[in-house]
Scaffold this active site. Structure first.
Site, PDB file in Angstrom:
ATOM      1  N   ASP A 149       5.246  -2.910   5.627  1.00  0.00           N
ATOM      2  CA  ASP A 149       4.360  -3.874   5.289  1.00  0.00           C
ATOM      3  C   ASP A 149       4.805  -4.438   3.825  1.00  0.00           C
ATOM      4  O   ASP A 149       5.561  -4.012   3.133  1.00  0.00           O
ATOM      5  CB  ASP A 149       2.766  -3.228   4.955  1.00  0.00           C
ATOM      6  CG  ASP A 149       2.301  -3.031   6.443  1.00  0.00           C
ATOM      7  OD1 ASP A 149       2.670  -3.923   7.592  1.00  0.00           O
ATOM      8  OD2 ASP A 149       1.763  -1.919   6.778  1.00  0.00           O
ATOM      9  N   TYR A 208       8.617   9.685   5.252  1.00  0.00           N
ATOM     10  CA  TYR A 208       7.990   9.053   4.143  1.00  0.00           C
ATOM     11  C   TYR A 208       7.764   9.661   3.127  1.00  0.00           C
ATOM     12  O   TYR A 208       7.431  10.968   3.107  1.00  0.00           O
ATOM     13  CB  TYR A 208       6.403   8.630   4.624  1.00  0.00           C
ATOM     14  CG  TYR A 208       6.730   7.202   5.735  1.00  0.00           C
ATOM     15  CD1 TYR A 208       6.656   6.032   5.230  1.00  0.00           C
ATOM     16  CD2 TYR A 208       6.740   7.553   7.010  1.00  0.00           C
ATOM     17  CE1 TYR A 208       6.903   4.979   6.267  1.00  0.00           C
ATOM     18  CE2 TYR A 208       6.706   6.864   8.038  1.00  0.00           C
ATOM     19  CZ  TYR A 208       6.924   5.238   7.630  1.00  0.00           C
ATOM     20  OH  TYR A 208       6.839   4.201   8.491  1.00  0.00           O
TER      21      TYR A 208
END
Length: 450
Positions: A149, A208
């Site tokens: 995003d 991540y």
């Protein structure tokens, strides 16, 4: 000016010269008395004819004459070969690995509608088109590994697509693209994947990291407590209470498998830590929601057992309303695939030294620029800290919540997560979307990935 002077002029230069002469002629004509103008126009009208016999109107005379003169001079120019439309004679399926700093971009995915900031894929497609590696982004079998995003960065993002290939003169893809890409987007490797490869569906696991500092204004995070809670994410669970529902995808399976989940120290001297997370696949905003709950536990606003409660959809069938962690500290650190051998930019012996030096200098410049800004901000923080010590900290009855990126949210009274208002169920959200779009069950293609 003699006609030979025009021999080396381009078409654009000739047109520019025409307009310049026309402007001067009009200016001179306008400065003459009316009778003189009429007389000159009458003489010209009687004397000047086009080859086909049509009279030139006085108001267009200067432009026509100058244009005719320029075209006559241009006839001596060498004829240029017509430019053929670019076509890919031969293509090859390639996977690219790349890194980018997300704060300058409106996310990874290319958008058809205008966006406040450019997208990472938009810049990548621009470079691919300029390098004549593709002709159309919509017809090159494109796929991406992990959609990030706005504001989110990546160190090991992967895309796959068909690009131009040359056997006679091999293309050094990393070098070609990095010369055309912005400095904060770097191609770090490429590979020729096996048949059937898809950057998204062939990925075995995604890694991540979410960066944060232990200390914040008014408090300090309990790292041991956060690590204890992070371990509860391990294994396969239903994560519907740790994501944002995307009704357009009609997802019904919210089970995802977490392979590694822990809090690690990045830099002891600055108190910089990271939530280090690896899993097979992730839901929309899943990592940021998981981090938000860890922040609450680290601040001792919630017990570690909250994670078990939220993973139990019989006990908590719908998601309580809470804020996600900020997007900027999140990094898609790596993506793992089977049977992929990455060719690095420095693997070519002839170009390796030059590419390695250029890549390092480009990234060093970015790092150095941010380091200087960090120090300047540090001076300002010292001033603010001095004022706080001088006047003392004010007594506040409100609760402070750390939401990442150094941002704090204050509330008069903290409401425990399980006591908060709940969102609608997945089933209700999906059904409402289908009714709004006029879709039947047979029309819906659910996107369920484990």
């Amino acid at each position: 000016m003699p006609a030979s002077k025009y021999a080396g002029w381009s078409r654009d230069q000739l047109i520019s010269r025409i307009l310049e002469l026309d402007g001067k002629l009009q200016k001179n004509t306008n400065s003459l008395p009316n009778k003189e103008i009429e007389g000159k126009n009458e003489v010209i009208k009687n004397k000047n004819k086009l080859d086909n016999g049509n009279e030139i109107e006085p108001q267009h005379l200067s432009q026509e004459l100058v244009l005719q003169h320029a075209l006559q001079d241009a006839s001596s120019l060498p004829k240029l070969k017509p430019v053929r439309p670019f076509q890919l004679e031969k293509t090859v399926f390639v996977a690219f690995k790349f890194a980018y700093c997300g704060w300058n971009y409106n996310g990874l995915a290319y958008q058809l509608e205008p966006t406040p900031l450019p997208t990472v894929e938009g810049k990548v497609f621009e470079a691919l088109l300029r390098a004549h590696l593709i002709t159309d982004p919509s017809s090159c079998s494109f796929s991406r590994c992990g959609r990030t995003d706005k504001g989110v960065s990546a160190m090991g993002q992967v895309i796959s697509l068909n690009v131009r290939h040359s056997e006679r003169r091999p293309i050094i893809y990393c070098d070609v693209l990095n010369r055309l890409l912005p400095a904060d987007i770097r191609i770090t490797g490429y590979a020729f994947p096996p048949e059937g490869f898809d950057a998204r569906f062939s990925c075995k696991q995604r890694h991540y990291k979410y960066l944060f500092t232990k200390d914040y204004p008014g408090g300090s995070l309990d790292i041991d407590r956060m690590n204890e809670a992070a371990a509860l994410y391990l294994g396969e669970h239903d994560f519907r209470n740790f994501c944002k529902i995307d009704a357009s995808k009609q997802i019904t399976n919210y089970h995802r498998r977490i392979l590694s989940s822990k809090v690690i120290c990045i830099d002891p001297s600055t108190g910089l830590y990271a939530f280090d997370l690896q899993g097979t696949a992730f839901l929309w905003h899943q990592v940021r929601c998981m981090m938000a709950i860890l922040f609450l536990i680290g601040q001792k606003l919630e017990p570690a057992s909250l994670i078990n409660d939220l993973l139990d959809i019989k006990k908590v069938p719908t998601k309580p309303i809470y804020d996600m962690a900020s997007e900027y500290p999140l990094i898609l650190y790596d993506c793992d695939f089977d049977n992929i051998e990455w060719t690095l930019p420095t693997d070519s012996p002839t170009t390796a030294p030059r590419i390695a030096k250029h890549t390092y200098e480009t990234i060093y410049h970015q790092w150095h620029s941010l380091r200087i800004r960090e120090q300047i901000a540090s001076f300002m923080l010292d001033i603010a800290d001095h004022n706080v010590k001088r006047y003392g900290k004010s007594e506040e009855s409100s609760s402070t919540m750390n939401v990442g990126e150094g941002l704090l949210k204050r509330t008069k009274k903290y409401i425990p997560i399980l006591s908060r208002q709940r969102q609608e169920s997945v089933e209700v959200v999906n059904e409402r979307y289908k009714r709004k779009k006029g879709l039947k069950d047979s029309d819906v293609k659910s996107e369920n990935i484990k």
